[in-house]
Write a protein that holds these residues in place. Structure first.
Motif, mmCIF file in Angstrom:
data_model
loop_
_atom_site.group_PDB
_atom_site.id
_atom_site.type_symbol
_atom_site.label_atom_id
_atom_site.label_comp_id
_atom_site.label_asym_id
_atom_site.label_seq_id
_atom_site.Cartn_x
_atom_site.Cartn_y
_atom_site.Cartn_z
ATOM 1 N N UNK A 246 43.452 41.557 59.626
ATOM 2 C CA UNK A 246 43.292 41.094 58.246
ATOM 3 C C UNK A 246 42.344 41.992 57.464
ATOM 4 N N UNK A 247 41.270 42.421 58.102
ATOM 5 C CA UNK A 247 40.313 43.324 57.449
ATOM 6 C C UNK A 247 40.991 44.652 57.114
ATOM 7 N N UNK A 248 41.720 45.191 58.075
ATOM 8 C CA UNK A 248 42.407 46.473 57.874
ATOM 9 C C UNK A 248 43.436 46.388 56.752
ATOM 10 N N UNK A 273 38.329 30.537 57.909
ATOM 11 C CA UNK A 273 37.977 31.883 58.381
ATOM 12 C C UNK A 273 37.079 32.623 57.396
ATOM 13 N N UNK A 274 36.751 31.980 56.275
ATOM 14 C CA UNK A 274 36.016 32.677 55.211
ATOM 15 C C UNK A 274 34.652 33.173 55.668
ATOM 16 N N UNK A 275 33.905 32.353 56.414
ATOM 17 C CA UNK A 275 32.538 32.737 56.801
ATOM 18 C C UNK A 275 32.531 33.963 57.703
ATOM 19 N N UNK A 276 33.601 34.132 58.495
ATOM 20 C CA UNK A 276 33.681 35.288 59.386
ATOM 21 C C UNK A 276 34.352 36.484 58.722
ATOM 22 N N UNK A 277 35.382 36.217 57.900
ATOM 23 C CA UNK A 277 36.158 37.317 57.307
ATOM 24 C C UNK A 277 35.469 37.958 56.101
ATOM 25 N N UNK A 278 34.976 37.164 55.189
ATOM 26 C CA UNK A 278 34.481 37.712 53.921
ATOM 27 C C UNK A 278 33.329 38.709 54.071
ATOM 28 N N UNK A 279 32.333 38.473 54.959
ATOM 29 C CA UNK A 279 31.288 39.505 55.095
ATOM 30 C C UNK A 279 31.834 40.854 55.563
ATOM 31 N N UNK A 283 31.744 44.053 53.021
ATOM 32 C CA UNK A 283 30.986 45.270 53.320
ATOM 33 C C UNK A 283 31.823 46.518 53.052
ATOM 34 N N UNK A 284 33.109 46.441 53.357
ATOM 35 C CA UNK A 284 34.001 47.585 53.105
ATOM 36 C C UNK A 284 34.166 47.798 51.603
ATOM 37 N N UNK A 305 25.919 40.166 51.605
ATOM 38 C CA UNK A 305 26.423 41.505 51.931
ATOM 39 C C UNK A 305 25.641 42.550 51.139
ATOM 40 N N UNK A 306 25.043 43.497 51.832
ATOM 41 C CA UNK A 306 24.239 44.532 51.177
ATOM 42 C C UNK A 306 25.101 45.370 50.231
ATOM 43 N N UNK A 307 24.632 45.533 49.006
ATOM 44 C CA UNK A 307 25.314 46.405 48.048
ATOM 45 C C UNK A 307 26.535 45.813 47.397
#
Length: 426
Positions: A246-248, A273-279, A283-284, A305-307
């Motif tokens: 999903x991230x890819x 799955x939001x708490x695991x997927x969204x960070x 970040x990407x 998430x930084x930045x």
């Protein structure tokens, strides 16, 4: 240029297109394929010269302050030209559907009734920015046995003229009429008004450009229009899903290229799955400078998430086609809420679900009302070349005649053919 001059020019283009269409309709498969192969070769051998002409358009666009995504669409890079050449070759390798008879059935009267696939005749293509559309339209027109009249945007006039010369050369060297593909040589906007009001010559108009252009043509045309207004595409991350995949995919769907109409503009994420997927995706996006327009629930997660560039989403954001490094992000209850959101806010172009649940995937395919609906892949694949159509004339969000990427069959019609042995109606 005077109104009468524009009108005379349009009439001449129409008459020449109509005459050429009759010859193209009866052209042999061998001649059409020869023209396509010759065009592919000419594109490759003239890459450097084409880039010189393209540079004139790019310089003019930058000097005029054209937005970066629009400048990007203007570029005729070697990779773009190679894709055009491969599209021509792919079309040449495909079966010729013209003259194909389908559904032949014997009737109680004794007659046999079926349908034959035939060219539409003459189509007018009005497009902005991308000069590679000249080749896509020309190659599809050739393979489908049509004639076409192309009116590109003023920002790409030098590129389009150079490409049109190669198309004409490929046609004449292959024994086909040079007027089978005609480029409007003037950038005068009055020509558009003429082209869309010539039903005696033009059988269908295909606009490809900004929403304003397409709305104007849909409103004023006196011939049928195949259109799509915009591409507000969605990627929905379901619960359950393969988070790595999903991230890819969500990254590719948004950031592989920002300017196309099939880039995802909205990311929906199931609450489970939001708490695991969204960070991870956040970040990407942060590293790539993608601004996220977020709902309150997504903000609470992504603020860590930084930045991360975060803005509160407005109601309009859910409708928006950004064509830029911006994406709207919303946490939803699950597949029911995702389907409802997409059907309400999307432009019915392309929408994808990333899931491990077969039933969720099947419901998404059935219930999402879009021209392309995808499971576990990037919306960036919504493209005639990627679908194996050789090229596309555009992506239609209409529901009649042609829907989704419009390839050869979208540029044809069916007529009834009836075979008898002297039967008469009682």
């Amino acid at each position: 240029m005077t109104a009468s001059t524009i009108s005379e020019m349009a009439q001449a283009l129409g008459a020449q297109g109509k005459a050429a269409s009759a010859r193209m309709a009866s052209a042999s498969t061998a001649h059409k394929n020869q023209a396509l192969m010759r065009l592919a070769a000419l594109l490759r051998s003239n890459t450097a010269a084409l880039q010189l002409e393209n540079a004139k358009d790019l310089d003019r666009a930058r000097a005029a302050g054209l937005a970066a995504p629009m400048v990007d669409r203007l570029k005729l890079t070697p990779a773009v030209l190679e894709t055009c050449a491969q599209g021509c070759e792919q079309l040449a390798a495909m079966a010729d559907v013209i003259g194909e008879i389908i559904g032949m059935k014997q009737q109680p009267s004794g007659i046999r009734v079926g349908q034959m696939r035939v060219p539409i005749g003459v189509f007018g293509m009005i497009f902005e920015s991308r000069p590679n559309v000249t080749i896509e339209a020309a190659s599809l027109s050739i393979k489908s046995g049509n004639a076409c009249i192309l009116r590109g945007g003023s920002e790409a006039i030098d590129s389009n003229k150079a490409l049109a010369i190669l198309v004409e050369q490929a046609l004449t060297e292959s024994g086909l009429p040079a007027q089978a593909v005609q480029l409007v040589q003037t950038t005068d906007r009055a020509m558009v008004g003429e082209l869309i009001a010539m039903p005696q010559y033009v059988d269908v108009i295909i606009p490809r450009g900004g929403k304003g252009l397409i709305e104007r043509i849909s409103r004023d045309a006196k011939v049928p229009v195949i259109k799509h207004l915009d591409g507000n595409c969605h990627t929905y991350v379901d619960d359950p899903c393969d988070l790595d995949m999903a991230v890819t995919v969500a990254d590719n769907a948004k950031t592989q290229k920002y300017s196309p109409c099939n880039a995802s503009e909205s990311l929906l994420v199931a609450r489970g799955v939001a708490a695991e997927f969204l960070p991870r995706i956040g970040a990407i996006y942060a590293a790539k400078g993608v601004e996220m327009r977020v709902c309150p629930e997504a903000r609470a997660i992504l603020s860590k998430v930084a930045g991360a560039q975060l803005q509160d989403a407005s109601e309009q954001d859910w409708f928006e086609e950004y064509l830029a490094p911006i994406i709207s992000v919303k946490v939803v209850d699950g597949v029911d809420a995702a389907i409802a959101h997409i059907n309400h806010y999307s432009s019915h172009h392309t929408d994808a679900i990333l899931t491990r649940d077969h039933m969720h995937a099947q419901r998404f395919l059935r219930e999402v009302d879009s021209a392309s609906v995808m499971v576990n892949t990037s919306t960036r694949f919504a493209d005639g070349f990627e679908y194996g159509l050789g090229a596309e004339i555009g992506i239609s969000t209409d529901k009649f005649h042609a829907r989704g990427p419009v390839g050869i069959e979208g540029l044809t019609s069916l007529k009834y053919v009836v075979l008898g042995q002297g039967e008469v109606r009682g």
